[in-house]
Design a protein around this motif. Structure first.
Motif, PDB file in Angstrom:
ATOM      1  N   ASP A  13      -1.032  -6.967  51.800  1.00  0.00           N
ATOM      2  CA  ASP A  13       0.389  -6.628  51.718  1.00  0.00           C
ATOM      3  C   ASP A  13       1.173  -7.843  51.241  1.00  0.00           C
ATOM      4  OD1 ASP A  13       2.752  -5.292  51.914  1.00  0.00           O
ATOM      5  OD2 ASP A  13       2.934  -5.532  54.082  1.00  0.00           O
ATOM      6  N   GLU A  14       1.977  -7.690  50.190  1.00  0.00           N
ATOM      7  CA  GLU A  14       2.756  -8.792  49.621  1.00  0.00           C
ATOM      8  C   GLU A  14       4.250  -8.571  49.773  1.00  0.00           C
ATOM      9  OE1 GLU A  14       1.645  -9.693  45.668  1.00  0.00           O
ATOM     10  OE2 GLU A  14      -0.472  -9.908  46.140  1.00  0.00           O
ATOM     11  N   ALA A  15       4.664  -7.743  50.702  1.00  0.00           N
ATOM     12  CA  ALA A  15       6.087  -7.441  50.861  1.00  0.00           C
ATOM     13  C   ALA A  15       6.875  -8.664  51.316  1.00  0.00           C
ATOM     14  CB  ALA A  15       6.267  -6.302  51.866  1.00  0.00           C
ATOM     15  N   GLY A  16       6.293  -9.543  52.104  1.00  0.00           N
ATOM     16  CA  GLY A  16       6.994 -10.726  52.583  1.00  0.00           C
ATOM     17  C   GLY A  16       7.021 -11.859  51.582  1.00  0.00           C
ATOM     18  N   ALA A  17       6.230 -11.778  50.531  1.00  0.00           N
ATOM     19  CA  ALA A  17       6.165 -12.860  49.550  1.00  0.00           C
ATOM     20  C   ALA A  17       7.496 -13.028  48.815  1.00  0.00           C
ATOM     21  CB  ALA A  17       5.042 -12.601  48.551  1.00  0.00           C
ATOM     22  N   VAL A  18       8.193 -11.941  48.571  1.00  0.00           N
ATOM     23  CA  VAL A  18       9.482 -12.019  47.891  1.00  0.00           C
ATOM     24  C   VAL A  18      10.502 -12.716  48.785  1.00  0.00           C
ATOM     25  CG1 VAL A  18      11.367 -10.639  46.930  1.00  0.00           C
ATOM     26  CG2 VAL A  18       9.002  -9.962  46.533  1.00  0.00           C
ATOM     27  N   THR A  19      10.442 -12.450  50.076  1.00  0.00           N
ATOM     28  CA  THR A  19      11.341 -13.108  51.018  1.00  0.00           C
ATOM     29  C   THR A  19      11.114 -14.605  51.025  1.00  0.00           C
ATOM     30  OG1 THR A  19      11.340 -11.119  52.391  1.00  0.00           O
ATOM     31  CG2 THR A  19      12.088 -13.147  53.414  1.00  0.00           C
ATOM     32  N   VAL A  20       9.875 -15.018  51.027  1.00  0.00           N
ATOM     33  CA  VAL A  20       9.556 -16.443  50.999  1.00  0.00           C
ATOM     34  C   VAL A  20      10.077 -17.074  49.710  1.00  0.00           C
ATOM     35  CG1 VAL A  20       7.673 -18.118  50.944  1.00  0.00           C
ATOM     36  CG2 VAL A  20       7.565 -16.195  52.514  1.00  0.00           C
ATOM     37  N   ASP A  21       9.926 -16.401  48.603  1.00  0.00           N
ATOM     38  CA  ASP A  21      10.432 -16.912  47.328  1.00  0.00           C
ATOM     39  C   ASP A  21      11.945 -17.119  47.388  1.00  0.00           C
ATOM     40  OD1 ASP A  21       7.911 -16.862  46.281  1.00  0.00           O
ATOM     41  OD2 ASP A  21       8.183 -14.974  45.187  1.00  0.00           O
ATOM     42  N   TRP A  22      12.660 -16.156  47.934  1.00  0.00           N
ATOM     43  CA  TRP A  22      14.116 -16.273  48.011  1.00  0.00           C
ATOM     44  C   TRP A  22      14.546 -17.384  48.966  1.00  0.00           C
ATOM     45  CZ3 TRP A  22      17.599 -14.819  44.753  1.00  0.00           C
ATOM     46  CH2 TRP A  22      17.346 -13.738  43.912  1.00  0.00           C
ATOM     47  N   VAL A  23      13.819 -17.554  50.061  1.00  0.00           N
ATOM     48  CA  VAL A  23      14.147 -18.624  51.002  1.00  0.00           C
ATOM     49  C   VAL A  23      13.953 -19.982  50.343  1.00  0.00           C
ATOM     50  CG1 VAL A  23      13.404 -19.744  53.135  1.00  0.00           C
ATOM     51  CG2 VAL A  23      13.731 -17.278  53.085  1.00  0.00           C
ATOM     52  N   VAL A  24      12.865 -20.155  49.611  1.00  0.00           N
ATOM     53  CA  VAL A  24      12.617 -21.422  48.920  1.00  0.00           C
ATOM     54  C   VAL A  24      13.668 -21.664  47.840  1.00  0.00           C
ATOM     55  CG1 VAL A  24      10.987 -22.607  47.395  1.00  0.00           C
ATOM     56  CG2 VAL A  24      10.155 -21.420  49.422  1.00  0.00           C
ATOM     57  N   LEU A  25      14.010 -20.641  47.086  1.00  0.00           N
ATOM     58  CA  LEU A  25      15.031 -20.768  46.048  1.00  0.00           C
ATOM     59  C   LEU A  25      16.388 -21.121  46.645  1.00  0.00           C
ATOM     60  CD1 LEU A  25      15.689 -20.465  43.038  1.00  0.00           C
ATOM     61  CD2 LEU A  25      16.167 -18.068  43.480  1.00  0.00           C
ATOM     62  N   THR A  26      16.752 -20.480  47.739  1.00  0.00           N
ATOM     63  CA  THR A  26      18.027 -20.771  48.397  1.00  0.00           C
ATOM     64  C   THR A  26      18.050 -22.194  48.938  1.00  0.00           C
ATOM     65  OG1 THR A  26      18.243 -18.442  48.992  1.00  0.00           O
ATOM     66  CG2 THR A  26      19.609 -20.001  50.198  1.00  0.00           C
ATOM     67  N   ALA A  27      16.950 -22.638  49.526  1.00  0.00           N
ATOM     68  CA  ALA A  27      16.880 -24.011  50.037  1.00  0.00           C
ATOM     69  C   ALA A  27      17.013 -25.023  48.905  1.00  0.00           C
ATOM     70  CB  ALA A  27      15.568 -24.217  50.786  1.00  0.00           C
ATOM     71  N   ALA A  28      16.433 -24.731  47.761  1.00  0.00           N
ATOM     72  CA  ALA A  28      16.545 -25.635  46.611  1.00  0.00           C
ATOM     73  C   ALA A  28      17.983 -25.703  46.111  1.00  0.00           C
ATOM     74  CB  ALA A  28      15.614 -25.177  45.487  1.00  0.00           C
ATOM     75  N   ILE A  29      18.668 -24.581  46.072  1.00  0.00           N
ATOM     76  CA  ILE A  29      20.054 -24.563  45.614  1.00  0.00           C
ATOM     77  C   ILE A  29      20.959 -25.309  46.595  1.00  0.00           C
ATOM     78  CG2 ILE A  29      22.037 -23.032  45.237  1.00  0.00           C
ATOM     79  CD1 ILE A  29      20.042 -21.028  44.020  1.00  0.00           C
ATOM     80  N   VAL A  30      20.736 -25.134  47.887  1.00  0.00           N
ATOM     81  CA  VAL A  30      21.527 -25.851  48.886  1.00  0.00           C
ATOM     82  C   VAL A  30      21.276 -27.352  48.784  1.00  0.00           C
ATOM     83  CG1 VAL A  30      21.795 -26.234  51.372  1.00  0.00           C
ATOM     84  CG2 VAL A  30      21.750 -23.911  50.472  1.00  0.00           C
ATOM     85  N   GLY A  31      20.010 -27.737  48.619  1.00  0.00           N
ATOM     86  CA  GLY A  31      19.683 -29.157  48.455  1.00  0.00           C
ATOM     87  C   GLY A  31      20.325 -29.758  47.225  1.00  0.00           C
ATOM     88  N   LEU A  32      20.328 -29.026  46.142  1.00  0.00           N
ATOM     89  CA  LEU A  32      20.974 -29.493  44.913  1.00  0.00           C
ATOM     90  C   LEU A  32      22.479 -29.634  45.102  1.00  0.00           C
ATOM     91  CD1 LEU A  32      20.634 -30.211  41.921  1.00  0.00           C
ATOM     92  CD2 LEU A  32      20.946 -27.792  41.403  1.00  0.00           C
ATOM     93  N   GLY A  33      23.078 -28.702  45.803  1.00  0.00           N
ATOM     94  CA  GLY A  33      24.513 -28.778  46.082  1.00  0.00           C
ATOM     95  C   GLY A  33      24.856 -29.995  46.926  1.00  0.00           C
TER      96      GLY A  33
END
Length: 64
Positions: A13-33
């Motif tokens: 099951d890969e349903a949670g993989a998208v959530t992990v991707d979004w969490v990592v992307l959001t953390a990167a954007i916050v860090g950049l900010g």
């Protein structure tokens, strides 16, 4: 057999993989900010001090 089927289903099951991707992307954007804010804050303090000095030395003429 049912236990092995449940384990196989959980592994595949890969349903949670998208959530992990979004969490990592959001953390990167916050860090950049935060990095941009740290880089800009020193220049912004200096600029606001210069604006304050310029405005405090100005006079308003009330005669026409």
């Amino acid at each position: 057999m049912k236990l092995f089927a449940m384990i196989r289903n959980f592994r595949d099951d890969e349903a949670g993989a998208v959530t992990v991707d979004w969490v990592v992307l959001t953390a990167a954007i916050v860090g950049l900010g935060i990095a941009v804010m740290a880089a800009v804050s020193n220049g912004l303090d200096s600029l606001s001090g210069k604006i304050e000095t310029q405005l405090s030395s100005q006079t308003v003429s009330t005669t026409f």
